[in-house]
Design an enzyme around this catalytic site. Structure first.
Site, PDB file in Angstrom:
ATOM      1  N   CYS A 142      -1.487  -9.754  -8.094  1.00 19.65           N
ATOM      2  CA  CYS A 142      -2.111 -10.854  -7.662  1.00 19.65           C
ATOM      3  C   CYS A 142      -1.792 -10.439  -6.246  1.00 19.65           C
ATOM      4  O   CYS A 142      -1.130 -10.303  -5.506  1.00 19.65           O
ATOM      5  CB  CYS A 142      -1.138 -11.925  -7.802  1.00 19.65           C
ATOM      6  SG  CYS A 142      -1.662 -13.675  -7.204  1.00 19.65           S
TER       7      CYS A 142
ATOM      8  N   CYS B 201       0.843  -1.179   0.027  1.00 25.39           N
ATOM      9  CA  CYS B 201       0.030   0.068   0.021  1.00 25.39           C
ATOM     10  C   CYS B 201       0.793   1.220   0.042  1.00 25.39           C
ATOM     11  O   CYS B 201       1.766   1.322   0.869  1.00 25.39           O
ATOM     12  CB  CYS B 201      -0.872  -0.025   1.255  1.00 25.39           C
ATOM     13  SG  CYS B 201      -1.813   1.365   1.462  1.00 25.39           S
TER      14      CYS B 201
HETATM   15 FE    FE Z   1      -2.860   0.962   3.602  1.00 24.34          FE
END
Ligand code: FE
Length: 131
Positions: free
Chosen positions: A120, A97
């Site tokens: 993926c 992230c």
């Molecule tokens: Fe995050």
């Protein structure tokens, strides 16, 4: 994307469900064909399960046959970060992230046109927001 999120391991462990913690903070991998979203075809946005950042859109999701949610692109390039990963005797590219650094999965160069990429991603690292 707003500012980066940094929390201690202890904080993450308190906030996240055990399966989410194991994948996002310990780089775990859920078993193929077991996650919540691998077969989902609903229209909406996939958010980071740890921080809520928008990561992927259903428009870029496709059935790769792998048993994990697969996307040809992130929602925005800044949504994710990509890093070399040589763990488990393989040379792969880890996807995290862009905002909270949570482990999401890996990206492989065998995806569909236009990008040729296959992100993926573990279902446990995602929360789905229906549109
Ligand atoms: Fe995050």
């Amino acid at each position: 994307m707003k500012g980066k999120i940094e929390k201690s391991d202890e904080q993450w462990r308190e906030e996240l469900a055990p399966d989410v913690y194991r994948v996002t903070r310990e780089k775990g991998t859920e078993l193929a064909f077991t996650g919540e979203y691998w077969a989902s075809k609903e229209t909406g946005t996939y958010l980071c399960a740890a921080c809520g950042e928008e990561l992927f859109k259903s428009e870029d999701k496709y059935d790769s046959g792998s048993g994990w949610p697969s996307f040809s692109a992130p929602a925005e390039q800044a949504s994710v970060e990509e890093k070399p990963d040589q763990s488990h005797g393989m040379i792969r590219t880890e996807v995290t992230c862009g905002r909270c650094d949570s482990h999401l999965g890996h990206v492989f160069p065998d995806g569909p046109p236009e990008t040729g990429l296959r992100y993926c991603i573990n279902s446990a690292a995602l929360d789905f927001q229906k549109r």
